[in-house]
Design a protein around this motif. Sequence first.
Motif, PDB file in Angstrom:
ATOM      1  N   SER A  99       1.191  -1.496  -0.066  1.00  0.00           N
ATOM      2  CA  SER A  99       0.191  -0.548  -0.043  1.00  0.00           C
ATOM      3  C   SER A  99       0.792   1.336   0.217  1.00  0.00           C
ATOM      4  CB  SER A  99      -1.429  -0.148   1.180  1.00  0.00           C
ATOM      5  OG  SER A  99       0.271   0.471   2.477  1.00  0.00           O
ATOM      6  N   SER A 100       0.152   2.215   0.075  1.00  0.00           N
ATOM      7  CA  SER A 100       0.933   3.782  -0.049  1.00  0.00           C
ATOM      8  C   SER A 100       1.209   4.171   1.279  1.00  0.00           C
ATOM      9  CB  SER A 100       0.038   4.991  -0.439  1.00  0.00           C
ATOM     10  OG  SER A 100      -1.317   4.819  -0.088  1.00  0.00           O
ATOM     11  N   ALA A 101       1.444   3.369   2.327  1.00  0.00           N
ATOM     12  CA  ALA A 101       1.433   3.653   3.682  1.00  0.00           C
ATOM     13  C   ALA A 101       1.592   2.159   4.713  1.00  0.00           C
ATOM     14  CB  ALA A 101       0.217   5.376   4.397  1.00  0.00           C
ATOM     15  N   PRO A 102       2.657   1.646   4.084  1.00  0.00           N
ATOM     16  CA  PRO A 102       2.333   0.163   4.382  1.00  0.00           C
ATOM     17  C   PRO A 102       2.089   0.009   6.052  1.00  0.00           C
ATOM     18  CG  PRO A 102       3.922   0.261   3.167  1.00  0.00           C
ATOM     19  CD  PRO A 102       4.074   1.459   3.205  1.00  0.00           C
ATOM     20  N   PHE A 103       3.255   1.138   7.293  1.00  0.00           N
ATOM     21  CA  PHE A 103       2.736   1.295   8.528  1.00  0.00           C
ATOM     22  C   PHE A 103       1.478   1.472   9.005  1.00  0.00           C
ATOM     23  CE2 PHE A 103       3.615   3.229  12.597  1.00  0.00           C
ATOM     24  CZ  PHE A 103       4.072   2.539  13.528  1.00  0.00           C
ATOM     25  N   VAL A 104       1.009   2.713   8.327  1.00  0.00           N
ATOM     26  CA  VAL A 104      -0.254   3.258   8.801  1.00  0.00           C
ATOM     27  C   VAL A 104      -1.558   2.224   8.915  1.00  0.00           C
ATOM     28  CG1 VAL A 104      -1.794   4.574   7.552  1.00  0.00           C
ATOM     29  CG2 VAL A 104       0.455   5.254   8.263  1.00  0.00           C
ATOM     30  N   TYR A 105      -1.251   1.106   7.406  1.00  0.00           N
ATOM     31  CA  TYR A 105      -2.895   0.498   6.683  1.00  0.00           C
ATOM     32  C   TYR A 105      -2.079  -0.670   7.946  1.00  0.00           C
ATOM     33  CZ  TYR A 105      -4.449   2.977   3.524  1.00  0.00           C
ATOM     34  OH  TYR A 105      -5.426   4.173   3.030  1.00  0.00           O
ATOM     35  N   LEU A 106      -0.651  -1.426   8.181  1.00  0.00           N
ATOM     36  CA  LEU A 106      -0.768  -2.241   8.927  1.00  0.00           C
ATOM     37  C   LEU A 106      -1.469  -2.124  10.356  1.00  0.00           C
ATOM     38  CD1 LEU A 106       0.937  -5.451   9.438  1.00  0.00           C
ATOM     39  CD2 LEU A 106       2.822  -4.369  10.145  1.00  0.00           C
ATOM     40  N   THR A 107      -0.737  -1.144  11.094  1.00  0.00           N
ATOM     41  CA  THR A 107      -1.802  -0.566  12.239  1.00  0.00           C
ATOM     42  C   THR A 107      -3.422  -0.452  11.950  1.00  0.00           C
ATOM     43  OG1 THR A 107       0.297   1.034  12.784  1.00  0.00           O
ATOM     44  CG2 THR A 107      -1.524   1.409  14.191  1.00  0.00           C
ATOM     45  N   LEU A 108      -4.046  -0.142  11.453  1.00  0.00           N
ATOM     46  CA  LEU A 108      -5.309  -0.120  11.519  1.00  0.00           C
ATOM     47  C   LEU A 108      -5.934  -1.800  11.189  1.00  0.00           C
ATOM     48  CD1 LEU A 108      -5.411   2.388   8.351  1.00  0.00           C
ATOM     49  CD2 LEU A 108      -6.191   2.188  10.691  1.00  0.00           C
ATOM     50  N   LEU A 109      -5.315  -2.660  10.037  1.00  0.00           N
ATOM     51  CA  LEU A 109      -5.437  -4.294  10.228  1.00  0.00           C
ATOM     52  C   LEU A 109      -5.822  -4.841  12.052  1.00  0.00           C
ATOM     53  CD1 LEU A 109      -3.391  -5.445   6.910  1.00  0.00           C
ATOM     54  CD2 LEU A 109      -5.207  -4.660   7.448  1.00  0.00           C
ATOM     55  N   ALA A 110      -4.318  -4.172  12.531  1.00  0.00           N
ATOM     56  CA  ALA A 110      -3.885  -4.525  13.888  1.00  0.00           C
ATOM     57  C   ALA A 110      -5.649  -4.279  14.498  1.00  0.00           C
ATOM     58  CB  ALA A 110      -3.072  -4.322  14.342  1.00  0.00           C
ATOM     59  N   ALA A 111      -5.851  -2.519  14.322  1.00  0.00           N
ATOM     60  CA  ALA A 111      -6.796  -2.404  15.266  1.00  0.00           C
ATOM     61  C   ALA A 111      -8.373  -2.713  14.815  1.00  0.00           C
ATOM     62  CB  ALA A 111      -7.006  -0.667  14.696  1.00  0.00           C
ATOM     63  N   ALA A 112      -8.314  -3.278  13.296  1.00  0.00           N
ATOM     64  CA  ALA A 112      -9.467  -4.198  12.724  1.00  0.00           C
ATOM     65  C   ALA A 112      -9.929  -5.816  13.486  1.00  0.00           C
ATOM     66  CB  ALA A 112      -9.589  -3.912  11.123  1.00  0.00           C
ATOM     67  N   SER A 113      -8.630  -6.570  14.287  1.00  0.00           N
ATOM     68  CA  SER A 113      -8.472  -7.342  14.188  1.00  0.00           C
ATOM     69  C   SER A 113      -8.703  -7.602  15.706  1.00  0.00           C
ATOM     70  CB  SER A 113      -6.893  -7.550  14.307  1.00  0.00           C
ATOM     71  OG  SER A 113      -6.752  -9.477  14.310  1.00  0.00           O
ATOM     72  N   TYR A 114      -8.386  -6.299  16.213  1.00  0.00           N
ATOM     73  CA  TYR A 114      -9.065  -6.019  17.643  1.00  0.00           C
ATOM     74  C   TYR A 114     -10.141  -5.899  18.074  1.00  0.00           C
ATOM     75  CZ  TYR A 114      -8.451  -3.560  22.594  1.00  0.00           C
ATOM     76  OH  TYR A 114      -8.024  -3.224  23.791  1.00  0.00           O
ATOM     77  N   ALA A 115     -10.728  -4.198  17.378  1.00  0.00           N
ATOM     78  CA  ALA A 115     -12.401  -4.988  17.279  1.00  0.00           C
ATOM     79  C   ALA A 115     -12.742  -5.994  16.831  1.00  0.00           C
ATOM     80  CB  ALA A 115     -12.107  -3.577  16.264  1.00  0.00           C
ATOM     81  N   GLY A 116     -12.219  -6.553  15.682  1.00  0.00           N
ATOM     82  CA  GLY A 116     -13.432  -7.901  15.655  1.00  0.00           C
ATOM     83  C   GLY A 116     -12.995  -8.941  16.637  1.00  0.00           C
ATOM     84  N   GLY A 117     -12.191  -8.298  17.922  1.00  0.00           N
ATOM     85  CA  GLY A 117     -12.152  -9.572  18.292  1.00  0.00           C
ATOM     86  C   GLY A 117     -12.812  -9.464  19.654  1.00  0.00           C
ATOM     87  N   ILE A 118     -13.367  -8.234  19.699  1.00  0.00           N
ATOM     88  CA  ILE A 118     -14.562  -7.647  20.741  1.00  0.00           C
ATOM     89  C   ILE A 118     -15.709  -7.280  20.781  1.00  0.00           C
ATOM     90  CG2 ILE A 118     -14.895  -5.049  21.668  1.00  0.00           C
ATOM     91  CD1 ILE A 118     -12.648  -4.123  21.882  1.00  0.00           C
ATOM     92  N   VAL A 119     -15.626  -7.517  19.014  1.00  0.00           N
ATOM     93  CA  VAL A 119     -17.422  -7.468  18.368  1.00  0.00           C
ATOM     94  C   VAL A 119     -17.602  -9.044  18.910  1.00  0.00           C
ATOM     95  CG1 VAL A 119     -18.627  -8.589  16.388  1.00  0.00           C
ATOM     96  CG2 VAL A 119     -17.125  -6.259  16.790  1.00  0.00           C
ATOM     97  N   SER A 120     -16.369 -10.429  18.705  1.00  0.00           N
ATOM     98  CA  SER A 120     -16.110 -11.642  19.149  1.00  0.00           C
ATOM     99  C   SER A 120     -16.689 -12.059  20.168  1.00  0.00           C
ATOM    100  CB  SER A 120     -15.445 -12.593  18.431  1.00  0.00           C
ATOM    101  OG  SER A 120     -15.125 -12.475  16.804  1.00  0.00           O
ATOM    102  N   TYR A 121     -16.468 -11.465  21.643  1.00  0.00           N
ATOM    103  CA  TYR A 121     -16.249 -11.648  22.506  1.00  0.00           C
ATOM    104  C   TYR A 121     -17.916 -11.048  23.095  1.00  0.00           C
ATOM    105  CZ  TYR A 121     -16.095 -10.412  27.698  1.00  0.00           C
ATOM    106  OH  TYR A 121     -15.996 -10.355  28.740  1.00  0.00           O
TER     107      TYR A 121
END
Length: 205
Positions: A99-121
């Motif tokens: 992507s155009s900003a690898p670290f930014v999108y990697l962090t957004l992916l991690a945040a999406a995974s974290y948020a997805g885990g909360i939804v699963s909880y």
Amino acid sequence: MKKKAKSGKKSHIRLLHQYYKYTGFYSFIFKSLKKAAIPLLLFLAVIFIVDHFVLNIEDMLKVITTKFAPGQVLGIFFTSESLLGIVPPELFIAWAGKSSAPFVYLTLLAAASYAGGIVSYFIGIGITHQKKVHDLLENKLAKHIKNTRKWGGFLIIVGALLPIPFSMTSIASGIIRFSFSSYLIFALLRFARFYLYSLVIFKMI
């Protein structure tokens, strides 16, 4: 007084060590690490073979990054992470790398995974109010629920770091009503997983 406190702390740690050893936590970690290594190595091998003999992975990822808006990719990943981890996160990490900003999108992916885990909880909590669904999923997730009851936060840490479907661990945590505040703290290691895996995957693509 200080010596007694220190001694008490040591004995507590020793008791925890004995408990985890007796309940098979260490062997579970060892088996999980072996299982984790196999899919990661297979994924890297597939990436290598496809890139060298089928099509250029870098070009393919560039096409994806131009064809799909980042919000769409992140939305798909968030949905996957909320529903039993359907798509391997490694594919999305590779996408972030091109992507155009690898670290930014990697962090957004991690945040999406974290948020997805909360939804699963909360899906796990919701399941406890639906007897038929609860009974069905309790059978399917029996092992995860049993292990979460035994090891609590340590299992959440393992689920956050290793390529075990994090959503399953999160649903199991919700079903047994594991402390939500503790869950949020342990699940933060999800970010570490993405950053560590990116060190390998970014170099491969």
